[in-house]
Write an enzyme that holds these catalytic residues in place. Structure first.
Site, PDB file in Angstrom:
ATOM      1  N   ASP A   8     132.699  14.953  19.320  1.00 22.63           N
ATOM      2  CA  ASP A   8     133.368  15.405  18.173  1.00 22.63           C
ATOM      3  C   ASP A   8     132.688  15.635  17.326  1.00 22.63           C
ATOM      4  OD1 ASP A   8     135.454  14.857  15.632  1.00 22.63           O
ATOM      5  OD2 ASP A   8     133.714  13.220  15.015  1.00 22.63           O
ATOM      6  N   ASP A  10     132.897  16.367  13.025  1.00 20.75           N
ATOM      7  CA  ASP A  10     132.386  15.608  11.474  1.00 20.75           C
ATOM      8  C   ASP A  10     132.252  13.730  11.855  1.00 20.75           C
ATOM      9  OD1 ASP A  10     132.991  18.821  11.098  1.00 20.75           O
ATOM     10  OD2 ASP A  10     134.832  18.206  10.398  1.00 20.75           O
ATOM     11  N   ASP A 194     133.423   9.203  16.034  1.00 18.39           N
ATOM     12  CA  ASP A 194     133.472   8.584  14.655  1.00 18.39           C
ATOM     13  C   ASP A 194     133.992   8.080  13.907  1.00 18.39           C
ATOM     14  OD1 ASP A 194     134.048  10.457  13.439  1.00 18.39           O
ATOM     15  OD2 ASP A 194     133.089  10.752  11.898  1.00 18.39           O
TER      16      ASP A 194
HETATM   17 MG   LIG Z   1     134.715  13.236  13.216  1.00 13.03          MG
END
Ligand SMILES: [Mg+2]
Length: 255
Positions: A8, A10, A194
């Site tokens: 991923d 961001d 995240d």
């Molecule tokens: Mg993310």
């Protein structure tokens, strides 16, 4: 064993606040040195991910629009027909169940800038959809149910994210992983993320890494954690990414 890494962006490879990946430089270098492919997997569009992809000097495909499509550098065609079909389905359902749905294609880049706070240029790239259509639902819950049911009969999936309801033909980041592994001849996947929307990808990998992020909704406890296939970092963002990748490579005998 041949490794591949899915990540991923961001809050994972990119710092939550600065969008920098500088703290992950040692691990990024190690992946390059060992010819381990790095696959970016993001909710962003191809237009949004192209600069980063070039900056990281990647030649691999990237999973974009949350798995709805792939970005291949230099390929401007791909499966771009998906977006046209999504917009046609919305037009079919108006008047009717789609009336309270305001898609990016309805509000345009200026509307996207207003809804997200992105700069005009960034909003333009975010609105350059090829595979999925995010939008705002402005009706009631019953209307939403009818809208989702009408989409379902057309093979369209609606997923609620933090702010937007995103329509696509249902492919996920996790589904894309298997196909990319087959294409690149890799048998062991590491995935890093995240947020709750990364859970499927983390579970689909041989080893999942949940990057600490104190700014968003936490990833719920995943079955893979108790099995030891998924672990959480103590450091956030690219620093956690760096530590996790270097640790996993060392465990597997890479120097
Ligand atoms: Mg993310």
């Amino acid at each position: 064993m041949s490794l591949i890494v899915f990540t991923d962006l961001d809050g994972t490879l990119l710092d939550h606040a600065t969008y920098s990946h500088a703290a992950a430089a040692p691990a990024l270098d190690a992946l390059k040195r060992h010819d381990i492919p790095l696959i970016l997997a993001t909710s962003k569009t191809a237009a949004e991910v192209a600069d980063l992809h070039a900056d990281l000097d990647l030649s691999t495909p990237a999973i974009v629009e949350n798995g709805a499509g792939l970005y291949r550098p230099g390929d401007t065609d791909g499966e771009a027909g998906d977006y046209t079909r999504l917009r046609a389905a919305l037009a079919d359902l108006r008047p009717g169940p789609a009336e309270a749905f305001l898609g990016f294609g309805d509000i345009g880049p200026e509307g996207v800038a207003r809804a997200t706070g992105l700069s005009p240029g960034a909003a333009m790239r975010a609105a350059a959809r090829r595979f999925s259509e995010p939008g705002l639902w402005q009706g009631d819950t019953a209307g939403l149910g009818a809208f989702v049911a009408a989409l379902d009969t057309r093979g369209i999936t609606a997923r609620q994210g933090g702010r937007f309801l995103t329509l696509s033909f249902g492919a996920t980041k996790a589904a894309r992983m298997a196909r990319i592994m087959a294409e690149l001849g890799r048998d062991t996947a590491i995935a890093l993320g995240d947020a709750p929307n990364d859970a499927e990808m983390l579970e689909a990998a041989d080893h999942g890494v949940i990057i600490r992020n104190d700014h968003g909704a936490p990833v719920p406890a995943l079955p893979g954690e108790s099995l030891g296939r998924i672990h959480r970092t103590t450091l956030p963002g690219p620093a956690g990414w760096n530590e996790a990748i270097l640790g996993l490579l060392t465990e597997r005998g890479y120097q």
